[in-house]
Motif scaffolding. Sequence first.
Motif, mmCIF file in Angstrom:
data_model
loop_
_atom_site.group_PDB
_atom_site.id
_atom_site.type_symbol
_atom_site.label_atom_id
_atom_site.label_comp_id
_atom_site.label_asym_id
_atom_site.label_seq_id
_atom_site.Cartn_x
_atom_site.Cartn_y
_atom_site.Cartn_z
ATOM 1 N N CYS A 122 43.754 32.042 35.638
ATOM 2 C CA CYS A 122 45.076 31.837 36.413
ATOM 3 C C CYS A 122 44.850 30.858 37.465
ATOM 4 O O CYS A 122 45.248 30.866 38.646
ATOM 5 N N GLY A 123 44.113 29.652 37.218
ATOM 6 C CA GLY A 123 43.863 28.787 38.025
ATOM 7 C C GLY A 123 42.884 28.862 39.139
ATOM 8 O O GLY A 123 42.371 28.250 39.890
ATOM 9 N N VAL A 124 42.212 30.157 39.031
ATOM 10 C CA VAL A 124 41.058 30.559 40.136
ATOM 11 C C VAL A 124 39.700 30.479 39.599
ATOM 12 O O VAL A 124 39.597 31.082 38.326
ATOM 13 N N ALA A 125 38.891 29.720 40.171
ATOM 14 C CA ALA A 125 37.654 29.729 39.886
ATOM 15 C C ALA A 125 36.719 30.979 39.834
ATOM 16 O O ALA A 125 36.857 31.973 40.644
ATOM 17 N N MET A 126 35.921 31.222 38.623
ATOM 18 C CA MET A 126 34.849 32.327 38.504
ATOM 19 C C MET A 126 33.582 31.690 38.606
ATOM 20 O O MET A 126 33.309 30.870 37.812
ATOM 21 N N PRO A 127 32.625 31.987 39.454
ATOM 22 C CA PRO A 127 31.352 31.297 39.539
ATOM 23 C C PRO A 127 30.517 31.572 38.312
ATOM 24 O O PRO A 127 30.740 32.325 37.473
ATOM 25 N N ASP A 128 29.768 30.405 38.149
ATOM 26 C CA ASP A 128 28.749 30.469 36.774
ATOM 27 C C ASP A 128 27.618 31.664 37.198
ATOM 28 O O ASP A 128 27.488 32.109 38.336
ATOM 29 N N GLY A 129 26.989 32.124 36.193
ATOM 30 C CA GLY A 129 25.707 33.013 36.188
ATOM 31 C C GLY A 129 26.262 34.671 36.633
ATOM 32 O O GLY A 129 25.340 35.211 36.720
ATOM 33 N N MET A 130 27.630 34.732 36.275
ATOM 34 C CA MET A 130 27.872 36.254 36.457
ATOM 35 C C MET A 130 27.694 36.954 34.996
ATOM 36 O O MET A 130 27.804 36.202 34.136
ATOM 37 N N LYS A 131 27.529 38.390 35.321
ATOM 38 C CA LYS A 131 27.660 39.144 34.014
ATOM 39 C C LYS A 131 28.518 40.109 34.356
ATOM 40 O O LYS A 131 29.124 40.430 35.437
ATOM 41 N N GLU A 132 29.131 40.772 33.221
ATOM 42 C CA GLU A 132 30.136 41.689 33.282
ATOM 43 C C GLU A 132 29.885 42.892 34.350
ATOM 44 O O GLU A 132 28.875 43.271 34.419
ATOM 45 N N ASN A 133 30.946 43.105 34.969
ATOM 46 C CA ASN A 133 31.172 44.088 36.199
ATOM 47 C C ASN A 133 30.232 43.693 37.442
ATOM 48 O O ASN A 133 30.133 44.351 38.306
ATOM 49 N N ASP A 134 29.730 42.351 37.544
ATOM 50 C CA ASP A 134 29.220 41.891 38.749
ATOM 51 C C ASP A 134 30.523 41.736 39.735
ATOM 52 O O ASP A 134 31.740 41.476 39.275
ATOM 53 N N LYS A 135 30.240 42.004 40.970
ATOM 54 C CA LYS A 135 31.080 41.862 42.194
ATOM 55 C C LYS A 135 31.658 40.116 42.291
ATOM 56 O O LYS A 135 30.683 39.499 42.471
ATOM 57 N N PHE A 136 32.576 39.869 42.540
ATOM 58 C CA PHE A 136 33.180 38.525 42.768
ATOM 59 C C PHE A 136 32.684 38.465 44.245
ATOM 60 O O PHE A 136 32.665 39.307 45.020
ATOM 61 N N PRO A 137 32.394 37.142 44.750
ATOM 62 C CA PRO A 137 32.008 36.944 45.978
ATOM 63 C C PRO A 137 32.986 37.254 47.128
ATOM 64 O O PRO A 137 32.939 37.928 48.189
ATOM 65 N N ALA A 138 34.448 36.991 46.669
ATOM 66 C CA ALA A 138 35.544 37.900 47.313
ATOM 67 C C ALA A 138 36.823 37.883 46.329
ATOM 68 O O ALA A 138 36.697 37.471 45.029
ATOM 69 N N PRO A 139 37.576 39.049 46.560
ATOM 70 C CA PRO A 139 38.389 39.377 45.331
ATOM 71 C C PRO A 139 39.480 38.132 45.241
ATOM 72 O O PRO A 139 39.773 37.354 45.912
ATOM 73 N N ILE A 140 39.600 38.137 43.878
ATOM 74 C CA ILE A 140 40.420 36.890 43.373
ATOM 75 C C ILE A 140 42.034 37.400 42.866
ATOM 76 O O ILE A 140 42.039 38.554 42.149
#
Length: 319
Positions: A122-140
Amino acid sequence: MKNTIIKTDFKFPGQKSVYHGKVREVYTLENDTLLMVATDRLSAFDVVMPKGIPYKGQILNQIATKMMRDTEDLVPNWLTATPDPNVAIGEACEPFKVEMVIRGYLSGHAAREYKTGKRALCGVAMPDGMKENDKFPAPIITPATKAEMGDHDEDISREEILKRGIVSEKDYLQLEDYTRKLFQRGSEIAANRGLILVDTKYEFGKTKNGKIVLIDEIHTPDSSRYFYAEGYEERQKNNEPQKQLSKEFVRQWLIQNGFQGLEGQKLPVMSDEYIETVSERYIELYENITGQKFEKADVSDIEKRILDNVSKYFASVKS
């Protein structure tokens, strides 16, 4: 299944119209009043399953009621009364044509998109290097356009919402603010229950006097995903699936049986035994999310019970 409510056809006093949603039946009454019946229908991948889940409507309605009461100091909502376990009554308003989805973790739809290589939702970036169920740096916030029954909700960016005039910029900024505040409160409530609020969606409407209010359900297992907090870090470290409290277990069962709501796929048959386990799981969800023992309503004649309780409520309001 017997003793479930799948569809209603009530004729309430002052009734003007009725809308049959995926799970709820919405009756518009005179005096700008809405009456919402939470049925026992189960929807997954935007497809309604043919059999009802015992007590599901009661569970959703009672969780939503409690959560609205627990957040009304932050965000105004539509709710006035709940005269029956499956019924909510409140102020009629014009719903916004977007669902405000907010995600604290890379799970569900976001994880499935991420696995295909996408790094934006939805136009919001998701960081590289994440795996499923990791916490985002901040909610999107990843909005979706609201679909009619049987159609798929679609991801949409904030920019596209404003460009197409679906919501005005002023209203959208208010929706975002309310969404973040509700998610923060919901996360705090969940933490007090030993849970993690992973992601959820909120729906809003505007009253006749122009006030934006929260509508529909909030922090229920149908609109939200929860993890058990205990053991979360260890499961992530060991690349193990998280222990969930949501209807994701139904989605996973459907996926395992070759169904994701895509064209040409056949809906698998849910046995009565499996439906019973789904009902038991929803009761578990209720008790964990609310911290209260679930009390089963009388389901010997649900429609009569609803009519009787609604009639008593309106009689008491008039007197």
